[in-house]
Design a protein around this motif. Structure first.
Motif, PDB file in Angstrom:
ATOM      1  N   UNK A 234       0.823  -1.215   0.000  1.00  0.00           N
ATOM      2  CA  UNK A 234       0.000   0.000   0.000  1.00  0.00           C
ATOM      3  C   UNK A 234       0.859   1.269   0.000  1.00  0.00           C
ATOM      4  N   UNK A 235       2.113   1.169  -0.368  1.00  0.00           N
ATOM      5  CA  UNK A 235       3.017   2.322  -0.375  1.00  0.00           C
ATOM      6  C   UNK A 235       2.738   3.174  -1.614  1.00  0.00           C
ATOM      7  N   UNK A 236       2.324   4.448  -1.445  1.00  0.00           N
ATOM      8  CA  UNK A 236       2.033   5.287  -2.613  1.00  0.00           C
ATOM      9  C   UNK A 236       3.271   5.598  -3.445  1.00  0.00           C
ATOM     10  N   UNK A 237       4.467   5.374  -2.908  1.00  0.00           N
ATOM     11  CA  UNK A 237       5.675   5.590  -3.700  1.00  0.00           C
ATOM     12  C   UNK A 237       5.888   4.472  -4.721  1.00  0.00           C
ATOM     13  N   UNK A 238       5.189   3.345  -4.544  1.00  0.00           N
ATOM     14  CA  UNK A 238       5.365   2.199  -5.444  1.00  0.00           C
ATOM     15  C   UNK A 238       4.197   2.008  -6.392  1.00  0.00           C
ATOM     16  N   UNK A 239       2.984   2.401  -5.984  1.00  0.00           N
ATOM     17  CA  UNK A 239       1.790   2.206  -6.808  1.00  0.00           C
ATOM     18  C   UNK A 239       0.900   3.438  -6.731  1.00  0.00           C
ATOM     19  N   UNK A 240       0.265   3.765  -7.835  1.00  0.00           N
ATOM     20  CA  UNK A 240      -0.673   4.879  -7.876  1.00  0.00           C
ATOM     21  C   UNK A 240      -1.955   4.501  -7.148  1.00  0.00           C
TER      22      UNK A 240
ATOM     23  N   UNK B 167      -4.532  -3.042 -13.053  1.00  0.00           N
ATOM     24  CA  UNK B 167      -3.363  -2.289 -12.621  1.00  0.00           C
ATOM     25  C   UNK B 167      -2.102  -2.800 -13.307  1.00  0.00           C
ATOM     26  N   UNK B 168      -1.289  -1.856 -13.773  1.00  0.00           N
ATOM     27  CA  UNK B 168      -0.016  -2.210 -14.397  1.00  0.00           C
ATOM     28  C   UNK B 168       1.176  -1.931 -13.477  1.00  0.00           C
ATOM     29  N   UNK B 169       1.070  -0.876 -12.642  1.00  0.00           N
ATOM     30  CA  UNK B 169       2.171  -0.574 -11.728  1.00  0.00           C
ATOM     31  C   UNK B 169       1.976  -1.396 -10.450  1.00  0.00           C
TER      32      UNK B 169
END
Length: 397
Positions: free
Chosen positions: A318-324, A333-335
């Protein structure tokens, strides 16, 4: 900030708000109660899993006489080893898997999943709730692992209770009764597998256990008896727990995001991507420990030699730095750089099999039903480390 309490029922029910609060404070933090560092960001969790100075260093549970069988199945486990022992054992196990066992089972897994879903639909009849965990999520992967290994049909009902008892040892706040049950289960499982392996030596079959018995590497090396038994225990425990819990967690997530469920129904080609997203969104394993073999700098702190550091896989997910928009479920989802199967040398050897099972389970649920509606409140398993549901009532039609 109050320290993260992994036994708090609120945290067990939904750890993600607590993860977000902790992540905002620092990427890696010392937890006094656990006596270890915890990594909360994707970058730091990935580093914990990949840094070769952070290893899986098994230490026998004490007193050793009380946990003889439990210690045996972990001391010789691929998951608890570091190179060069890990390299040798993984090479032998991968060679046995490479004989095509997983792909030969794909049609059988799909047929089994379809039959299980059809049975649930018949019992539900579009009006009555049925438990998808007990009727599909738990049944499918145990049957697949048993078929893969060549466990006789009559013995298969013993496998899930053995596994359930053993994995309770990984939880915080376990009782003495839990520990006694884990040791009994490990002893019974080891005894059973020694006997089954002896049968395969006398009369090999076209199953994974026979391949593990026969496999040799280029130097003529082979699995020891304890390594063989331990590998089979690991394949069952780790190999089915993920599938059970992703199926339950994932279906609950889809029910709570009906737009994504409808999207997946409309575009079934998204299924492989959706399975990865469901693993990211609510991972089946929440915490994975490493031990520093030397001082290691990570996330602005120094993990001293001998100290433990744990990757919190749900926090990484759930880290916003890794996934939008990481708190949003997106079946396309691709990222999605999730680490639910681990990373580095300990990346899950059974990941291809888990993906076959999960695609079969969700594929059957989507293709053979027109309704997937909540049939009552879900019942969550009480532990934090292994995150899953004990029951998920669903109305199917």
């Amino acid at each position: 900030m109050e320290p993260l309490d992994l036994t708090d029922p609120a945290v067990v029910a939904d750890p993600y708000p607590a993860f977000a609060r902790a992540r905002a404070q620092a990427p890696v933090q010392w937890h006094e109660g656990l006596g270890m560092w915890l990594a909360f960001t994707h970058a730091e969790c990935d580093a914990v899993l990949r840094d070769r100075r952070l290893g899986r260093i098994w230490r026998d549970r004490e007193p050793a006489g009380r946990f003889a069988a439990f210690n045996l199945v972990h001391r010789n486990a691929l998951l608890e080893m570091e190179p060069p022992d890990h390299t040798r054992l993984r090479r032998l196990v991968s060679a046995a898997f490479a004989r095509g066992h997983v792909e030969r089972l794909r049609p059988w897994v799909q047929d089994l999943a379809a039959g299980l879903v059809d049975g649930l639909v018949e019992r539900s009849g579009g009006t009555d709730p049925v438990d998808v965990v007990g009727g599909l999520a738990e049944v499918l992967p145990v049957a697949v692992i048993a078929e893969l290994l060549g466990v006789p049909d009559a013995d298969r009902p013993r496998l899930r209770p053995w596994s359930n008892a053993i994995v309770r040892m990984y939880e915080y706040g376990r009782t003495a009764a839990d520990e006694d049950a884990a040791e009994r289960a490990a002893e019974e499982f080891v005894t059973y597998l020694r006997g089954l392996a002896a049968e395969r030596r006398r009369a090999p079959r076209e199953d994974l256990l026979s391949s593990l018995v026969r496999v040799r590497d280029a130097d003529g090396d082979r699995l020891t008896e304890d390594e063989l038994v331990t590998t089979c225990v690991l394949l069952l425990n780790a190999g089915h727990e993920a599938t059970v819990n992703v199926t339950g967690n994932g279906l609950l997530a889809l029910q709570r995001h009906p737009g994504q469920l409808a999207r997946l129904r409309a575009y079934p080609g998204l299924l492989p991507t959706a399975v990865e997203e469901l693993m990211r969104f609510d991972p089946p394993l929440q915490l994975f420990e490493r031990t520093a073999t030397e001082d290691v700098g990570i996330g602005g702190v120094t993990v001293r030699r001998g100290q433990k550091v744990a990757a919190l896989l749900g926090a990484a997910a759930r880290d916003p730095a890794a996934s939008t928009d990481p708190d949003t479920l997106d079946v396309a989802r691709r990222d999605d750089p999730h680490v639910s199967f681990g990373a580095g040398v300990h990346f899950c050897v059974g990941a291809p099999l888990a993906r076959v099972e999960l695609q079969a389970a969700f594929g059957a649920l989507l293709a053979r039903t027109s309704r997937l509606e909540p049939g009552g409140p879900p019942v969550r398993r009480p532990g934090f480390v292994i995150r899953g549901l004990a029951e998920l009532p669903v109305v199917l039609g």
